[in-house]
Design a protein around this motif. Structure first.
Motif, PDB file in Angstrom:
ATOM      1  N   ILE A 178       0.828  -1.214   0.000  1.00 42.81           N
ATOM      2  CA  ILE A 178       0.000   0.000   0.000  1.00 42.81           C
ATOM      3  C   ILE A 178       0.861   1.262   0.000  1.00 42.81           C
ATOM      4  O   ILE A 178       1.906   1.309   0.638  1.00 42.81           O
ATOM      5  CB  ILE A 178      -0.877   0.028   1.280  1.00 42.81           C
ATOM      6  N   ILE A 179       0.389   2.268  -0.731  1.00 47.94           N
ATOM      7  CA  ILE A 179       0.863   3.633  -0.489  1.00 47.94           C
ATOM      8  C   ILE A 179      -0.390   4.471  -0.207  1.00 47.94           C
ATOM      9  O   ILE A 179      -1.291   4.562  -1.040  1.00 47.94           O
ATOM     10  CB  ILE A 179       1.640   4.233  -1.672  1.00 47.94           C
ATOM     11  N   ARG A 222       1.604   6.152 -11.298  1.00 43.78           N
ATOM     12  CA  ARG A 222       2.228   6.053 -12.624  1.00 43.78           C
ATOM     13  C   ARG A 222       3.642   5.466 -12.523  1.00 43.78           C
ATOM     14  O   ARG A 222       4.103   4.820 -13.441  1.00 43.78           O
ATOM     15  CB  ARG A 222       2.271   7.426 -13.293  1.00 43.78           C
ATOM     16  N   VAL A 223       4.300   5.754 -11.389  1.00 47.11           N
ATOM     17  CA  VAL A 223       5.646   5.184 -11.211  1.00 47.11           C
ATOM     18  C   VAL A 223       5.554   3.722 -10.758  1.00 47.11           C
ATOM     19  O   VAL A 223       6.309   2.872 -11.221  1.00 47.11           O
ATOM     20  CB  VAL A 223       6.468   6.019 -10.201  1.00 47.11           C
ATOM     21  N   HIS A 224       4.632   3.461  -9.847  1.00 49.71           N
ATOM     22  CA  HIS A 224       4.502   2.091  -9.308  1.00 49.71           C
ATOM     23  C   HIS A 224       3.096   1.546  -9.558  1.00 49.71           C
ATOM     24  O   HIS A 224       2.264   1.474  -8.643  1.00 49.71           O
ATOM     25  CB  HIS A 224       4.779   2.085  -7.800  1.00 49.71           C
ATOM     26  N   THR A 267      -1.679  10.130  -8.427  1.00 51.51           N
ATOM     27  CA  THR A 267      -1.406   9.872  -9.849  1.00 51.51           C
ATOM     28  C   THR A 267       0.088   9.686 -10.080  1.00 51.51           C
ATOM     29  O   THR A 267       0.520   8.738 -10.748  1.00 51.51           O
ATOM     30  CB  THR A 267      -1.946  11.038 -10.712  1.00 51.51           C
ATOM     31  N   GLY A 268       0.883  10.616  -9.510  1.00 50.84           N
ATOM     32  CA  GLY A 268       2.337  10.507  -9.671  1.00 50.84           C
ATOM     33  C   GLY A 268       2.862   9.192  -9.124  1.00 50.84           C
ATOM     34  O   GLY A 268       3.672   8.506  -9.767  1.00 50.84           O
ATOM     35  N   LEU A 269       2.394   8.822  -7.928  1.00 52.60           N
ATOM     36  CA  LEU A 269       2.841   7.566  -7.298  1.00 52.60           C
ATOM     37  C   LEU A 269       2.437   6.362  -8.146  1.00 52.60           C
ATOM     38  O   LEU A 269       3.233   5.458  -8.414  1.00 52.60           O
ATOM     39  CB  LEU A 269       2.233   7.443  -5.903  1.00 52.60           C
ATOM     40  N   ALA A 321      -3.623  14.200  -7.422  1.00 54.76           N
ATOM     41  CA  ALA A 321      -2.438  14.462  -8.250  1.00 54.76           C
ATOM     42  C   ALA A 321      -1.234  13.697  -7.705  1.00 54.76           C
ATOM     43  O   ALA A 321      -0.497  13.061  -8.461  1.00 54.76           O
ATOM     44  CB  ALA A 321      -2.146  15.965  -8.300  1.00 54.76           C
ATOM     45  N   VAL A 322      -1.032  13.750  -6.390  1.00 56.48           N
ATOM     46  CA  VAL A 322       0.088  13.021  -5.783  1.00 56.48           C
ATOM     47  C   VAL A 322      -0.103  11.519  -6.012  1.00 56.48           C
ATOM     48  O   VAL A 322       0.837  10.802  -6.377  1.00 56.48           O
ATOM     49  CB  VAL A 322       0.190  13.347  -4.275  1.00 56.48           C
ATOM     50  N   ASN A 379       1.718  -1.022  -7.035  1.00 55.50           N
ATOM     51  CA  ASN A 379       1.346  -0.671  -5.664  1.00 55.50           C
ATOM     52  C   ASN A 379      -0.147  -0.319  -5.613  1.00 55.50           C
ATOM     53  O   ASN A 379      -0.730   0.089  -6.609  1.00 55.50           O
ATOM     54  CB  ASN A 379       2.151   0.536  -5.159  1.00 55.50           C
TER      55      ASN A 379
END
Lengths: 254, 351, 183
Positions: free
Chosen positions: A54-55, A91-93, A87-89, A84-85, A96
């Motif tokens: 989880i994040i 898109r990278v992972h 989304t950034g997380l 938005a935050v 997760n």
């Protein structure tokens, strides 16, 4: 209770703190609904066995310390920017499980653009939205969700439609979009509704695990301090005032 | 010898970022930097990266926050009005000690201003545009080549110090094309496994936050730590260029595109027998105060030339502390100083 | 040498490409070059221009206010830049579209039938190449005709590479149309 071989009494707990919930006193006021939702989320993280995946993105508002109570990777977001935050997380992972937790000022006022656009992109994230009809953390100001006539610090004579318009309905707004896969409004003012809330969050998480896309769960929640009521009265106020305006139920389940 | 290619500044910036390993770009359209997102939109899918056009500058900078928290090399770019909107996010990035690269291809202001190149955001970039006590590293390229080279450096600096590193260019630099040798990727490796978010597998959870409520001095502790870091950056990362300063009687100071015009003026002055030289800060923060002081030791006068109403000139005065008289030429609203005006001003000192 | 050139014309006449092509050729010959297009709102409304500097020393500013050479492919461009041209400057104009040439007599005006010669080369779209050909003859220092032809493959986008034979013909026709070199 049962006896062990040494003939000592031993507890057999049948209702325990979910292991994903930290053993730490929380800051929520008596009768607040946040604690219930935190617990439901922790229970589900245990049940899915996804704690290590989880994040959790916490908002500015009463949910600001969510990562402090739930034992997972946590991320702060500026006021309104949780989607938005997240989304950034994500898109990278993409593997997760990214959960956004937001209040009504955060999600519907300062962050409504991020809310709508993340939903419209169909980001594969799960947003849990706590609607308590005012800004709790800052001391009970009028929120986009405050009811017509509701008295708050910044609507001392009651919310007037002429001045402030009508309360925004997040689920109905998002249901105009094509991308979201799950939209449901629940509440935590009764045992029955708490169980429904858990089911809705469960669906929201399982959608993300399956990679289905954007899930949105709005939870009507008590704020006895902000509303100037005793906890029991706050529970009743949801039933008598909030539920008639914010109809409970599912708006989308694909 | 690597081959020279002919490339527009904005595109060189984006390609250099990809060379540096940047695979995530979040941005919002604004002139004169539109070629940056357009280039990323074309190139990132080819290298398995992600380009996302955000709904606003606010969303873009917060997507950068999320991607950086996830441990990725990430950047955004904009131009002056858009950079104003990103300031809140920059403050949060600073507080959470997240690395990120931000390009500001400056245009004329204040307000909507115009779309010509300008240098009016020096204060905003170097003195903090957002809230709280924080610093960002600010690099000021003066050619397309340097724009590309400094972009690769920016990612390394951002990761080394877990800071925001800003590339402060302008519309002319972004729009112009020049010969360019593409930079090499850096050989540095950054291990982010100690803090980045990717799920707490077999470890304690990581928390990315700037919030410090308890104990009472927690936030001051964070600030003390940040200030120590900024001191280290100021000790290690100052960059500048000197041009014909050895025997200079008049020292010109300028950054970015302005320093090219100054160089032409210096050559014109030297042809006439006037000994002039250029001091060009490449890092605007940390500012090369000491180097400038040393450089100006034997000069009669210092002339600062900027495309603003006089912003860096304040740092020049701070560096020289009254030891040398400081004069200023500034053009605003997207206008460029003329070589002839600079020559004339310097000649007026000798007359 | 420090030539400040303005290429100007209608949007769609290949103005930006013309500037880029000359830059790449001169770059390949070891010169300092810069190119900057007019951009943004200025671009809307039909006229496009770009500023090119070709020099033997480092170029201070890519912006050109008083060009030494102007290549005008349509009348609005000629009107806009004639007055800005520095004294003794060269004005190459598209006499296929511009009936009355420049008024100034302190400049060198070179009419070029860019559209006709482009048609002759194989496509009216190559008018920009005809104009470049004329420019290269008028000022032999900028770049050689061969260098410009060689640079085509670098300057032209992949989907237009097939036009390069026409482009080369157009460059030659433009080059030959100017009778005497000025420099």
């Amino acid at each position: 209770m049962q006896l062990n071989t040494k003939n000592q009494l031993q507890e057999n707990l049948i209702f325990t703190r979910p292991s994903s919930l930290n053993a730490r006193p929380h800051h929520f006021c008596p009768g607040c609904g946040h604690g219930i939702v935190h617990r439901l989320l922790a229970e589900l993280i245990d049940e899915f066995d996804i704690r290590q995946n989880i994040i959790l993105v916490a908002p500015v508002g009463c949910g600001v310390l969510a990562y402090f109570y739930i034992n997972v990777d946590g991320c702060e977001a500026a006021h309104g920017r949780v989607p938005a935050v997240a989304t950034g997380l994500k898109r990278v992972h993409p593997d997760n499980i990214v959960i956004g937790y937001q209040g009504d000022g955060d999600l519907l006022a300062i962050g409504i653009a991020e809310t709508i656009h993340a939903a419209n992109r169909g980001e594969n994230i799960t947003i849990i939205f706590i609607n308590n009809a005012l800004y709790g953390m800052t001391g009970g100001q009028m929120a986009p969700t405050s009811l017509v006539g509701q008295k708050t610090k910044t609507s001392p004579y009651g919310r007037s439609v002429e001045e402030a318009g009508y309360p925004l309905k997040a689920c109905e707004l998002l249901a105009t979009l094509a991308a979201p896969v799950f939209i449901e409004r629940t509440s935590v003012h009764s045992i029955k509704q708490i169980i429904k809330t858990k089911k809705a969050i469960k669906k929201g998480l399982s959608n993300q695990i399956k990679g289905k896309g954007y899930s949105f769960i709005e939870v009507l929640s008590m704020c006895p301090t902000g509303w100037g009521m005793k906890p029991q009265a706050a529970v009743e106020w949801i039933e008598t005032h909030m539920v008639p305006y914010y109809a409970l139920g599912n708006l989308r389940d694909r | 010898m690597s081959k020279k290619i002919f490339m527009r500044g904005n595109e060189a910036l984006a390609e250099a970022a990809i060379i540096a390993g940047c695979r995530y770009f979040f941005g919002y359209p604004i002139t004169p930097q539109n070629e940056v997102p357009a280039y990323f939109a074309m190139r990132l899918p080819q290298v398995k990266g992600t380009f996302l056009q955000a709904e606003s500058e606010l969303a873009a900078i917060n997507m950068v926050f999320g991607a950086s928290a996830a441990g990725a090399r990430v950047m955004t770019s904009s131009s002056s009005p858009g950079i104003s909107l990103k300031q809140e996010g920059i403050s949060y990035l600073a507080g959470a000690e997240l690395p990120a690269v931000i390009a500001n291809i400056m245009r004329g202001g204040p307000g909507l201003g115009n779309i010509a190149g300008a240098q009016g955001d020096y204060f905003q970039a170097t003195k903090g545009g957002g809230h709280g006590d924080y610093r960002i590293i600010v690099l000021a390229p003066y050619s397309v080549q340097e724009l590309a080279d400094l972009t690769v450096l920016a990612f390394d600096l951002a990761d080394t110090y877990r800071m925001v590193c800003m590339i402060l260019g302008d519309g002319y630099l972004g729009q112009m094309s020049e010969p360019l040798v593409l930079p090499k990727p850096s050989s540095k490796h950054f291990d982010k496994s100690g803090w980045a978010l990717n799920g707490a597998k077999g470890r304690e959870p990581h928390i990315i936050r700037s919030l410090r409520l308890n104990p009472e001095h927690a936030l001051e502790d964070l600030n003390v730590k940040l200030q120590k870091k900024y001191q280290t950056v100021a000790q290690n990362e100052i960059r500048y260029e000197e041009y014909k300063t050895d025997d200079a009687e008049y020292l010109l100071v300028g950054f970015g595109i302005c320093s090219r015009i100054i160089k032409a003026a210096i050559n014109g002055l030297r042809d006439k027998g006037v000994k002039a030289g250029l001091f060009r800060p490449v890092t605007l923060w940390p500012y090369p105060y000491q180097a400038l002081q040393n450089c100006a030791k034997n000069v009669k006068k210092v002339l600062v030339v900027e495309m603003n109403a006089g912003q860096m000139v304040e740092d020049v005065r701070l560096a020289l502390n009254g030891a040398v008289p400081v004069d200023f030429i500034g053009r605003m609203g997207g206008m460029i100083p003329e070589v002839e005006d600079i020559i004339e001003r310097i000649e007026s000192y000798a007359a | 040498m420090n030539e400040k050139i303005i290429f100007a014309g209608f949007g769609g006449q290949g103005i930006i490409l013309a500037g880029k092509l000359v830059c790449i050729a001169a770059m390949n010959e070891g010169k300092y070059v810069s190119h900057i297009p007019s951009y943004g709102a200025e671009m809307r409304g039909g006229t496009a221009n770009c500023a090119v500097v070709i020099a033997t020393e480092e170029i201070p500013s890519p912006m050109v206010f008083n060009p030494t050479v102007c290549v005008a492919l349509n009348l609005p461009s000629l009107k806009k830049f004639e007055s800005r041209l520095s004294a003794g400057g060269v004005l190459i104009y598209n006499s296929s579209l511009i009936e009355n040439g420049p008024q100034r007599n302190d400049i060198v005006a070179i009419p070029v039938k860019a559209n006709e010669l482009a048609e002759q080369a194989g496509s009216y779209k190559a008018a920009n190449m005809v104009a470049i050909g004329a420019l290269l003859k008028a000022n032999m220092q900028i770049a050689s005709l061969q260098a410009v032809k060689d640079a085509l493959s670098q300057a032209v986008s992949k989907r237009n590479l097939s036009f390069n034979d026409i482009n080369k013909k157009a460059l030659t026709l433009g080059f030959e149309s100017v009778k005497t070199a000025l420099h």
